[in-house]
Design a protein around this motif. Sequence first.
Motif, mmCIF file in Angstrom:
data_model
loop_
_atom_site.group_PDB
_atom_site.id
_atom_site.type_symbol
_atom_site.label_atom_id
_atom_site.label_comp_id
_atom_site.label_asym_id
_atom_site.label_seq_id
_atom_site.Cartn_x
_atom_site.Cartn_y
_atom_site.Cartn_z
ATOM 1 N N ARG A 154 0.715 -1.003 0.025
ATOM 2 C CA ARG A 154 0.121 0.058 -0.037
ATOM 3 C C ARG A 154 0.876 1.448 0.135
ATOM 4 N NH1 ARG A 154 -4.672 -2.073 4.494
ATOM 5 N NH2 ARG A 154 -5.662 -3.234 3.165
ATOM 6 N N LEU A 155 2.225 1.035 0.097
ATOM 7 C CA LEU A 155 2.933 2.299 0.356
ATOM 8 C C LEU A 155 3.435 2.719 -1.237
ATOM 9 C CD1 LEU A 155 5.214 1.501 3.375
ATOM 10 C CD2 LEU A 155 3.144 3.237 3.077
ATOM 11 N N GLY A 156 2.946 2.127 -2.181
ATOM 12 C CA GLY A 156 3.016 2.631 -3.634
ATOM 13 C C GLY A 156 4.696 2.570 -3.861
ATOM 14 N N PRO A 157 5.140 3.777 -4.455
ATOM 15 C CA PRO A 157 6.383 4.017 -5.147
ATOM 16 C C PRO A 157 7.464 4.177 -4.022
ATOM 17 C CG PRO A 157 4.931 5.917 -5.355
ATOM 18 C CD PRO A 157 4.030 4.767 -4.794
ATOM 19 N N LEU A 158 6.842 4.044 -2.687
ATOM 20 C CA LEU A 158 8.057 4.312 -1.583
ATOM 21 C C LEU A 158 8.674 3.156 -1.500
ATOM 22 C CD1 LEU A 158 8.773 6.194 0.644
ATOM 23 C CD2 LEU A 158 7.271 5.047 1.962
ATOM 24 N N LEU A 159 8.257 1.945 -1.683
ATOM 25 C CA LEU A 159 9.209 0.952 -1.776
ATOM 26 C C LEU A 159 9.225 0.100 -2.984
ATOM 27 C CD1 LEU A 159 7.657 -0.757 1.692
ATOM 28 C CD2 LEU A 159 9.924 0.725 1.157
ATOM 29 N N PRO A 160 10.214 -0.179 -3.691
ATOM 30 C CA PRO A 160 10.283 -0.730 -5.108
ATOM 31 C C PRO A 160 9.975 -2.324 -4.795
ATOM 32 C CG PRO A 160 12.479 -0.394 -4.147
ATOM 33 C CD PRO A 160 11.675 0.383 -3.207
ATOM 34 N N PRO A 161 9.209 -2.807 -6.079
ATOM 35 C CA PRO A 161 9.163 -4.093 -6.117
ATOM 36 C C PRO A 161 10.193 -4.930 -5.473
ATOM 37 C CG PRO A 161 8.612 -3.109 -8.132
ATOM 38 C CD PRO A 161 9.294 -2.199 -7.521
ATOM 39 N N ASP A 162 11.508 -4.787 -5.876
ATOM 40 C CA ASP A 162 12.626 -5.682 -5.186
ATOM 41 C C ASP A 162 13.201 -5.160 -3.913
ATOM 42 O OD1 ASP A 162 13.636 -3.056 -6.084
ATOM 43 O OD2 ASP A 162 15.448 -4.005 -7.186
ATOM 44 N N PHE A 163 12.493 -4.298 -3.316
ATOM 45 C CA PHE A 163 12.825 -3.910 -1.766
ATOM 46 C C PHE A 163 13.090 -5.170 -1.029
ATOM 47 C CE2 PHE A 163 11.381 -3.178 2.537
ATOM 48 C CZ PHE A 163 12.218 -2.168 2.922
ATOM 49 N N GLU A 164 14.231 -5.306 -0.173
ATOM 50 C CA GLU A 164 14.444 -6.510 0.626
ATOM 51 C C GLU A 164 13.355 -6.757 1.453
ATOM 52 O OE1 GLU A 164 17.672 -7.214 4.342
ATOM 53 O OE2 GLU A 164 17.881 -5.390 3.045
ATOM 54 N N GLY A 165 12.672 -6.172 2.228
ATOM 55 C CA GLY A 165 11.486 -6.552 3.049
ATOM 56 C C GLY A 165 10.535 -7.302 2.340
ATOM 57 N N LYS A 166 10.183 -6.703 1.199
ATOM 58 C CA LYS A 166 9.043 -7.464 0.204
ATOM 59 C C LYS A 166 9.582 -8.739 -0.207
ATOM 60 C CE LYS A 166 6.778 -3.510 -1.677
ATOM 61 N NZ LYS A 166 6.141 -2.575 -2.840
ATOM 62 N N VAL A 167 10.774 -8.855 -0.626
ATOM 63 C CA VAL A 167 11.152 -9.956 -1.060
ATOM 64 C C VAL A 167 11.289 -11.268 -0.066
ATOM 65 C CG1 VAL A 167 13.291 -11.402 -2.126
ATOM 66 C CG2 VAL A 167 12.680 -8.946 -2.770
ATOM 67 N N LYS A 168 11.812 -11.030 1.135
ATOM 68 C CA LYS A 168 11.895 -11.709 2.201
ATOM 69 C C LYS A 168 10.420 -12.150 2.683
ATOM 70 C CE LYS A 168 16.438 -10.754 3.965
ATOM 71 N NZ LYS A 168 17.101 -10.140 5.163
ATOM 72 N N VAL A 169 9.639 -11.450 2.913
ATOM 73 C CA VAL A 169 8.288 -11.537 3.514
ATOM 74 C C VAL A 169 7.362 -12.434 2.474
ATOM 75 C CG1 VAL A 169 5.876 -10.739 4.020
ATOM 76 C CG2 VAL A 169 7.878 -9.713 4.969
ATOM 77 N N ASN A 170 7.504 -12.182 1.248
ATOM 78 C CA ASN A 170 6.995 -12.887 0.048
ATOM 79 C C ASN A 170 7.538 -14.266 0.050
ATOM 80 O OD1 ASN A 170 4.887 -10.908 -0.881
ATOM 81 N ND2 ASN A 170 6.332 -9.963 -2.329
#
Length: 213
Positions: A154-170
Amino acid sequence: MEVKLWNDKRERELLESYADLYAIIKATEKLERAYVRDLVSAADYEAECLKLISQFNSLSSSLAGTVTVPRFVQAYRLDCPAALNRLLQSGVPATVELRAASASSAPAATAASAAAIAHCVQTFITAMDAVKLNMLANDQVRPLLQDVATSMARLGPLLPPDFEGKVKVNEWLGKLHKMGAADELTETQARQLNFDLDSAYSAFLAALPAAGL
């Protein structure tokens, strides 16, 4: 003459929990005042505040159905407005609020708001608390990680798709998707998840000033 404050183990544990809650609220009030008066560094304030918020969330959850925080504050005549604002209203340190406000006003983060960033912080804290409390069943962990993933999305462009946190959680969501609802993480898996969440959370906080400060 010895005065007994409890009649059984349950009453003793309840009074001990009350004492812990009282101490957390008072400590938070002192910390907030110290931060406002510039008596503690922002880094030290944030680390200690996150610790107190985590302890408060865990303890207030365990006391649910026994006493509400407002009633507790009234009963024990606690004058701690700053602590109540931080623990009940905000749920995140003042330093995180400031970074969130700055990041949400940055051009690259027009889709993000301070409220959305604060909510993301809370989902991280909740998930990390759950793992530390050994809530390791798939049907306990997975919804919390899904909340973290959703709040980051929901943070949109603030966090890119390859952001470390997104990758690990996914990655963890993918692993949990293959497990049964009642299956539990092993001790090794729980330790790794805790490490990954902590790393993802640190990376998330670091991304805020990079986006707007």
